[in-house]
Design a protein around this motif. Structure first.
Motif, short mmCIF file in Angstrom:
data_model
loop_
_atom_site.label_atom_id
_atom_site.label_comp_id
_atom_site.label_asym_id
_atom_site.label_seq_id
_atom_site.Cartn_x
_atom_site.Cartn_y
_atom_site.Cartn_z
N SER A 25 23.69 44.77 32.68
CA SER A 25 24.60 44.98 31.56
C SER A 25 26.05 44.83 32.02
O SER A 25 26.37 45.04 33.20
CB SER A 25 24.40 46.37 30.95
N SER A 26 26.90 44.45 31.09
CA SER A 26 28.34 44.31 31.35
C SER A 26 29.03 44.20 30.00
O SER A 26 28.38 44.13 28.96
CB SER A 26 28.61 43.05 32.18
N ALA A 27 30.34 44.16 30.02
CA ALA A 27 31.08 43.95 28.77
C ALA A 27 30.64 42.63 28.16
O ALA A 27 30.41 41.65 28.88
CB ALA A 27 32.58 43.93 29.04
N PRO A 28 30.48 42.58 26.82
CA PRO A 28 30.01 41.34 26.18
C PRO A 28 31.15 40.32 26.04
O PRO A 28 31.48 39.86 24.94
CB PRO A 28 29.52 41.84 24.82
N SER A 29 31.75 39.97 27.16
CA SER A 29 32.93 39.10 27.18
C SER A 29 32.81 38.09 28.31
O SER A 29 31.89 38.17 29.14
CB SER A 29 34.18 39.94 27.39
N ARG A 30 33.76 37.19 28.36
CA ARG A 30 33.76 36.19 29.44
C ARG A 30 33.88 36.87 30.80
O ARG A 30 33.17 36.53 31.75
CB ARG A 30 34.92 35.21 29.21
N ALA A 31 34.79 37.85 30.89
CA ALA A 31 34.94 38.60 32.14
C ALA A 31 33.65 39.33 32.49
O ALA A 31 33.27 39.43 33.66
CB ALA A 31 36.11 39.58 32.04
N GLY A 32 32.98 39.86 31.48
CA GLY A 32 31.70 40.53 31.70
C GLY A 32 30.65 39.59 32.25
O GLY A 32 29.83 39.96 33.08
N GLY A 33 30.69 38.33 31.80
CA GLY A 33 29.75 37.33 32.31
C GLY A 33 29.98 37.01 33.77
O GLY A 33 29.04 36.86 34.55
N VAL A 34 31.26 36.91 34.15
CA VAL A 34 31.60 36.67 35.56
C VAL A 34 31.07 37.80 36.43
O VAL A 34 30.48 37.58 37.49
CB VAL A 34 33.13 36.52 35.74
N ASP A 35 31.27 39.03 35.96
CA ASP A 35 30.79 40.19 36.71
C ASP A 35 29.27 40.20 36.82
O ASP A 35 28.71 40.43 37.90
CB ASP A 35 31.28 41.47 36.01
N ALA A 36 28.58 39.92 35.72
CA ALA A 36 27.12 39.98 35.70
C ALA A 36 26.49 38.94 36.61
O ALA A 36 25.55 39.24 37.35
CB ALA A 36 26.61 39.82 34.27
#
Length: 348
Positions: free
Chosen positions: A223-234
């Motif tokens: 799980s991560s923020a549902p954002s572009r930055a969240g995708g980078v983290d995931a």
């Protein structure tokens, strides 16, 4: 300043709160905590403000406007911009205008903007609820007879209309497609775990694994923020695994774009070295490089349907709850590597 000219803005400044919070206090709303209510009441006494409730009620009664409130939880996600365009297509032709606001996932901000919209006499409300929204938050609107259509995120027990996509069916189809390409380690990346959409898309992911004869590995759900930055983290966390995945179904297209960014930062090419599937099919999905394979929701169409349902209730003069689940379809493009004869396994 004379007492007769004291305004709600003056009170807000004196109390150190927003204008909408002052309005909630004046309306006797239970959404304001006692400390804030006391501070606002003290400011009103000090400034000599007298609330003319009769005039306010008359204003509200006469203000059944041609305004539709639209409240979204993340306007930085282009999905919601497209949804708002769809709403506008319908309400504009019906002689209404939309009053659009972004909550950035803040439940307090959501309460304030809805209170402000009610002050302006909105005829109805379309809302994608912020995280932690509860059914009780919409009880005052239902009691006031203001039609409400919840979109994207369902809100069980709220007694309002809703339009959501087939989240389970979408992620299930995405997983089955990746499995048909030969992937056995398929991750589910992004999204907040405390939302109904996450639960539904995760359920579809698990269903897809079962249909493909693959086992469910909890480690592959990140799980991560549902954002572009969240995708980078995931994707960073996924690639760091000992037994790393070779493909991912992403919570939404924003996460998928971030996953592609994160892969390139590690000298991996989406669609060749790692398969990526999004969810939403925003406008940029088709023109991205590589073009994004995604589950198509058609946000503009969802906005149009939400507006049509809301106008139907406004014109009928009653807010009878209707629940609609829209169909989705998998759009296969380049990011999943479908055109590759072999699954890329080069890992940086």
């Amino acid at each position: 300043m004379t007492k007769g000219r004291v305004t709600v803005i003056d009170i807000a400044q004196a109390a150190g709160v927003s204008k909408s919070t002052v309005s909630l206090v004046l309306q006797g709303s239970p959404l304001v905590n006692e400390a804030t209510r006391s501070k606002v009441n003290s400011a009103m006494r000090e400034l000599g403000y007298v609330y003319n409730r009769g005039a306010a009620n008359l204003r509200q009664a006469s203000a059944k406007s041609k305004i539709i409130g639209v409240v979204v939880n993340d306007l930085t996600n282009s999905f919601f911009a497209e949804l708002a365009v769809g709403v506008d297509m319908v309400v504009q032709s019906a002689g209404f205008v939309q009053f659009l606001s972004n909550t950035s996932e803040s439940i307090d901000r959501q309460r304030e903007v809805i209170a402000s919209m009610r002050e302006h006499g909105i005829s109805g409300l379309i809302v994608s609820p912020a995280r932690a929204t509860e059914a009780v938050d919409f009880k005052p609107l239902v009691a006031a007879g203001i039609p409400v259509v919840v979109v994207v995120r369902s809100l069980p027990g709220a007694k309002v209309s809703s339009i959501v996509s087939d989240n389970e069916g979408g992620t299930s189809a995405a997983v089955e497609h990746l499995a048909s390409l030969g992937h056995t380690r398929i991750a589910f990346l992004g999204g907040f775990t405390d939302t109904a959409v996450f639960e539904e898309r995760l359920a579809g992911y698990i269903d897809g694994l079962n249909r493909a004869g693959l086992g469910f590995d909890e480690e592959l759900v990140i799980s991560s923020a549902p954002s572009r930055a969240g995708g980078v983290d995931a994707i960073g966390r996924a690639i760091a695994m000992g037994n790393r995945p070779t493909a991912a179904v992403c919570f939404n297209d924003a996460v998928a774009f971030g996953v592609c960014d994160g892969l390139r930062a590690r000298h991996m090419e989406p669609g060749r070295d790692f398969a990526v599937v999004g969810f939403d099919d925003v406008i940029e999905a088709q023109t991205a490089v590589p073009a994004l394979t995604t589950v198509s929701v058609d946000p503009q169409s969802m906005g149009r349907r939400a507006a049509q349902l809301l106008l139907k209730q406004i014109n009928a003069g009653r807010a009878e709850a209707e629940n609609v689940t829209t169909a989705v379809r998998l759009v296969v493009r380049e990011s999943c590597g479908a055109a590759q004869k072999k699954i890329g396994r080069k890992m940086a």
